[in-house]
Design an enzyme around this catalytic site. Structure first.
Site, short mmCIF file in Angstrom:
data_model
loop_
_atom_site.label_atom_id
_atom_site.label_comp_id
_atom_site.label_asym_id
_atom_site.label_seq_id
_atom_site.Cartn_x
_atom_site.Cartn_y
_atom_site.Cartn_z
N GLY A 152 8.06 4.30 -3.63
CA GLY A 152 7.33 4.79 -4.94
C GLY A 152 7.49 3.84 -6.10
CB ALA A 210 14.19 13.53 -9.29
CB CYS A 262 3.84 8.36 -8.75
SG CYS A 262 5.41 9.03 -8.23
#
Length: 219
Positions: A85, A165, A181
């Protein structure tokens, strides 16, 4: 495939600590798993003090909406990490789950492991009345187009690290500091934002319940 027998799955929850302290604890756990095969893994649950992390595809130029200097002036750490990511934010009120697991003992392939983590997190959120769906363009879980959970794992030699998360009652305005992202102004939500009053510890306990039930070999 016959289900792999589960060894002990341990867990550990810590209140707010710095990201670097949490990272050090994660490395310590991984070292223990390499030395001792009596456990299939340890799931760590943390709340982090404010930090922005950049994954393997992340960089300050593309993924920060503000300067490094502004982050430092606000006391927000910036850390590059080897997870998948790009950029994400951690802060108190957000549950960060690090499943440090030995995939061989669980009979899971890396792909199946990631799928299991998505399923476990979806089931956890459902316990609180939240119907979250997987993102079509990026990893994560969404409610009405708003991101409530992010995923970013690292798998090396069959051991998993980094993780998940879940926004519980954290300061969502901090996400304005990044392009989540790679997406500017990605809508973000949390359990509190959706009207659910629960603690980070409550959500971690629910997540663990589903992990114990669901971390079995894929067919």
């Amino acid at each position: 495939m016959t289900e792999a027998p589960l060894k002990r799955l341990q867990s550990e929850f810590t209140g707010p600590i710095s990201y670097r302290e949490g990272l050090a604890r994660q490395e310590q756990v991984l070292a223990e798993l390499r030395r001792d095969d009596r456990s299939c893994g340890i799931v760590l649950g943390f709340e982090h003090q404010p930090v922005i992390t950049l994954g393997v595809r992340g960089n300050s130029r593309d993924d920060l909406a503000v300067s490094d200097e502004l982050l430092r002036s606000r006391g927000i750490d910036l850390v590059q990490v080897p997870r998948g990511g790009q950029a994400t934010v951690h802060s108190p009120g957000q549950l960060v789950v690090y499943p440090c697991l030995r995939l061989r003992d669980l009979g899971l392939s890396p792909r199946c492991f990631v799928s299991k983590m998505e399923q476990v997190t979806q089931a956890c959120l459902a316990d609180f009345g939240i119907d979250a769906v997987k993102g079509e363009r990026e990893p994560g879980l969404f409610v009405a187009g708003k991101k409530i959970a992010a995923f970013g794992f690292h798998i090396s030699r069959g051991l998993t690290s980094h993780g998940i998360a879940i926004n519980v009652a954290n300061d969502l305005s901090l996400f304005e500091l990044i392009r989540t992202c790679g997406i500017s102004r990605q809508p973000i939500t949390s359990l509190a934002d959706l009207g659910h009053r629960c603690s980070v510890a409550d959500v971690f306990a629910a997540w663990l319940d589903h992990a114990h039930d669901d971390l079995k070999a894929c067919p």
